[in-house]
Design a protein around this motif. Sequence first.
Motif, PDB file in Angstrom:
ATOM      1  N   ASP A  91      -7.576 -10.325   5.648  1.00  0.00           N
ATOM      2  CA  ASP A  91      -6.811 -10.380   4.404  1.00  0.00           C
ATOM      3  C   ASP A  91      -5.347 -10.694   4.719  1.00  0.00           C
ATOM      4  OD1 ASP A  91      -5.352  -9.827   2.055  1.00  0.00           O
ATOM      5  OD2 ASP A  91      -6.755  -8.270   1.442  1.00  0.00           O
ATOM      6  N   SER A  92      -4.982 -11.967   4.633  1.00  0.00           N
ATOM      7  CA  SER A  92      -3.628 -12.374   5.020  1.00  0.00           C
ATOM      8  C   SER A  92      -2.557 -11.771   4.111  1.00  0.00           C
ATOM      9  CB  SER A  92      -3.505 -13.897   5.066  1.00  0.00           C
ATOM     10  OG  SER A  92      -3.751 -14.467   3.813  1.00  0.00           O
ATOM     11  N   ALA A  93      -2.874 -11.565   2.834  1.00  0.00           N
ATOM     12  CA  ALA A  93      -1.900 -10.943   1.928  1.00  0.00           C
ATOM     13  C   ALA A  93      -1.605  -9.505   2.348  1.00  0.00           C
ATOM     14  CB  ALA A  93      -2.408 -10.986   0.491  1.00  0.00           C
ATOM     15  N   ALA A  94      -2.637  -8.793   2.767  1.00  0.00           N
ATOM     16  CA  ALA A  94      -2.436  -7.415   3.227  1.00  0.00           C
ATOM     17  C   ALA A  94      -1.608  -7.394   4.512  1.00  0.00           C
ATOM     18  CB  ALA A  94      -3.779  -6.712   3.431  1.00  0.00           C
ATOM     19  N   TRP A  95      -1.868  -8.352   5.416  1.00  0.00           N
ATOM     20  CA  TRP A  95      -1.070  -8.430   6.645  1.00  0.00           C
ATOM     21  C   TRP A  95       0.389  -8.743   6.320  1.00  0.00           C
ATOM     22  CZ3 TRP A  95      -2.306  -6.201  10.862  1.00  0.00           C
ATOM     23  CH2 TRP A  95      -3.634  -6.072  11.248  1.00  0.00           C
ATOM     24  N   THR A  96       0.602  -9.613   5.328  1.00  0.00           N
ATOM     25  CA  THR A  96       1.971  -9.934   4.912  1.00  0.00           C
ATOM     26  C   THR A  96       2.664  -8.689   4.385  1.00  0.00           C
ATOM     27  OG1 THR A  96       1.387 -12.221   4.399  1.00  0.00           O
ATOM     28  CG2 THR A  96       3.373 -11.346   3.356  1.00  0.00           C
ATOM     29  N   ASP A  97       1.982  -7.945   3.514  1.00  0.00           N
ATOM     30  CA  ASP A  97       2.563  -6.710   2.977  1.00  0.00           C
ATOM     31  C   ASP A  97       2.847  -5.702   4.081  1.00  0.00           C
ATOM     32  OD1 ASP A  97       2.505  -7.701   0.412  1.00  0.00           O
ATOM     33  OD2 ASP A  97       0.750  -6.546  -0.217  1.00  0.00           O
ATOM     34  N   LEU A  98       1.905  -5.567   5.025  1.00  0.00           N
ATOM     35  CA  LEU A  98       2.109  -4.629   6.121  1.00  0.00           C
ATOM     36  C   LEU A  98       3.306  -5.052   6.971  1.00  0.00           C
ATOM     37  CD1 LEU A  98       1.170  -2.105   7.607  1.00  0.00           C
ATOM     38  CD2 LEU A  98      -0.396  -3.569   8.929  1.00  0.00           C
ATOM     39  N   GLY A  99       3.429  -6.339   7.207  1.00  0.00           N
ATOM     40  CA  GLY A  99       4.582  -6.835   7.958  1.00  0.00           C
ATOM     41  C   GLY A  99       5.887  -6.534   7.254  1.00  0.00           C
ATOM     42  N   ARG A 100       5.923  -6.715   5.955  1.00  0.00           N
ATOM     43  CA  ARG A 100       7.143  -6.419   5.188  1.00  0.00           C
ATOM     44  C   ARG A 100       7.481  -4.933   5.238  1.00  0.00           C
ATOM     45  NH1 ARG A 100       5.619 -10.636   0.581  1.00  0.00           N
ATOM     46  NH2 ARG A 100       6.948 -12.334   1.301  1.00  0.00           N
ATOM     47  N   ILE A 101       6.470  -4.102   5.111  1.00  0.00           N
ATOM     48  CA  ILE A 101       6.698  -2.653   5.163  1.00  0.00           C
ATOM     49  C   ILE A 101       7.214  -2.250   6.544  1.00  0.00           C
ATOM     50  CG2 ILE A 101       5.494  -0.422   5.193  1.00  0.00           C
ATOM     51  CD1 ILE A 101       3.799  -1.576   2.838  1.00  0.00           C
ATOM     52  N   ARG A 102       6.599  -2.802   7.575  1.00  0.00           N
ATOM     53  CA  ARG A 102       7.053  -2.498   8.930  1.00  0.00           C
ATOM     54  C   ARG A 102       8.485  -2.982   9.155  1.00  0.00           C
ATOM     55  NH1 ARG A 102       1.610  -4.073  12.381  1.00  0.00           N
ATOM     56  NH2 ARG A 102       0.515  -2.107  12.019  1.00  0.00           N
ATOM     57  N   LEU A 103       8.805  -4.171   8.652  1.00  0.00           N
ATOM     58  CA  LEU A 103      10.156  -4.704   8.791  1.00  0.00           C
ATOM     59  C   LEU A 103      11.158  -3.834   8.037  1.00  0.00           C
ATOM     60  CD1 LEU A 103      11.797  -7.056   9.986  1.00  0.00           C
ATOM     61  CD2 LEU A 103      11.451  -8.249   7.821  1.00  0.00           C
ATOM     62  N   THR A 104      10.809  -3.420   6.835  1.00  0.00           N
ATOM     63  CA  THR A 104      11.669  -2.547   6.035  1.00  0.00           C
ATOM     64  C   THR A 104      11.927  -1.229   6.749  1.00  0.00           C
ATOM     65  OG1 THR A 104      10.897  -3.534   3.975  1.00  0.00           O
ATOM     66  CG2 THR A 104      11.883  -1.348   3.811  1.00  0.00           C
ATOM     67  N   ALA A 105      10.906  -0.747   7.454  1.00  0.00           N
ATOM     68  CA  ALA A 105      11.032   0.515   8.188  1.00  0.00           C
ATOM     69  C   ALA A 105      11.779   0.336   9.509  1.00  0.00           C
ATOM     70  CB  ALA A 105       9.650   1.111   8.442  1.00  0.00           C
ATOM     71  N   GLY A 106      12.150  -0.907   9.819  1.00  0.00           N
ATOM     72  CA  GLY A 106      12.884  -1.172  11.049  1.00  0.00           C
ATOM     73  C   GLY A 106      11.999  -1.389  12.263  1.00  0.00           C
ATOM     74  N   ASP A 107      10.718  -1.530  12.035  1.00  0.00           N
ATOM     75  CA  ASP A 107       9.750  -1.712  13.116  1.00  0.00           C
ATOM     76  C   ASP A 107       9.498  -3.206  13.316  1.00  0.00           C
ATOM     77  OD1 ASP A 107       7.739  -1.543  14.964  1.00  0.00           O
ATOM     78  OD2 ASP A 107       6.464  -0.224  13.759  1.00  0.00           O
ATOM     79  N   VAL A 108      10.458  -3.882  13.929  1.00  0.00           N
ATOM     80  CA  VAL A 108      10.419  -5.338  14.067  1.00  0.00           C
ATOM     81  C   VAL A 108       9.244  -5.791  14.932  1.00  0.00           C
ATOM     82  CG1 VAL A 108      11.712  -7.357  14.849  1.00  0.00           C
ATOM     83  CG2 VAL A 108      12.892  -5.492  13.684  1.00  0.00           C
TER      84      VAL A 108
END
Length: 77
Positions: free
Chosen positions: A32-49
């Motif tokens: 699910d590429s949309a879910a991976w995109t959302d997870l990436g955004r959440i991780r980025l927001t949390a500072g987990d580059v």
Amino acid sequence: MLSVSRRALASQGKLADARTILQTLLDGAPDDSAAWTDLGRIRLTAGDVGDASVAAARGGAGTARALRTDAAGRGDP
């Protein structure tokens, strides 16, 4: 339903809860590429580059572009 829930939680700053929903979703639908995109955004927001990059790679080229755009909009390098 899950996409609305995870996005609502993320917008409320409940990143851990949104991440849990996404992990559950991705356990059942790992492509699910949309879910991976959302997870990436959440991780980025949390500072987990680093882990945001992993999610971007799993989500495909569109995910990586979306995360770079998000980071640039926040003034991140």
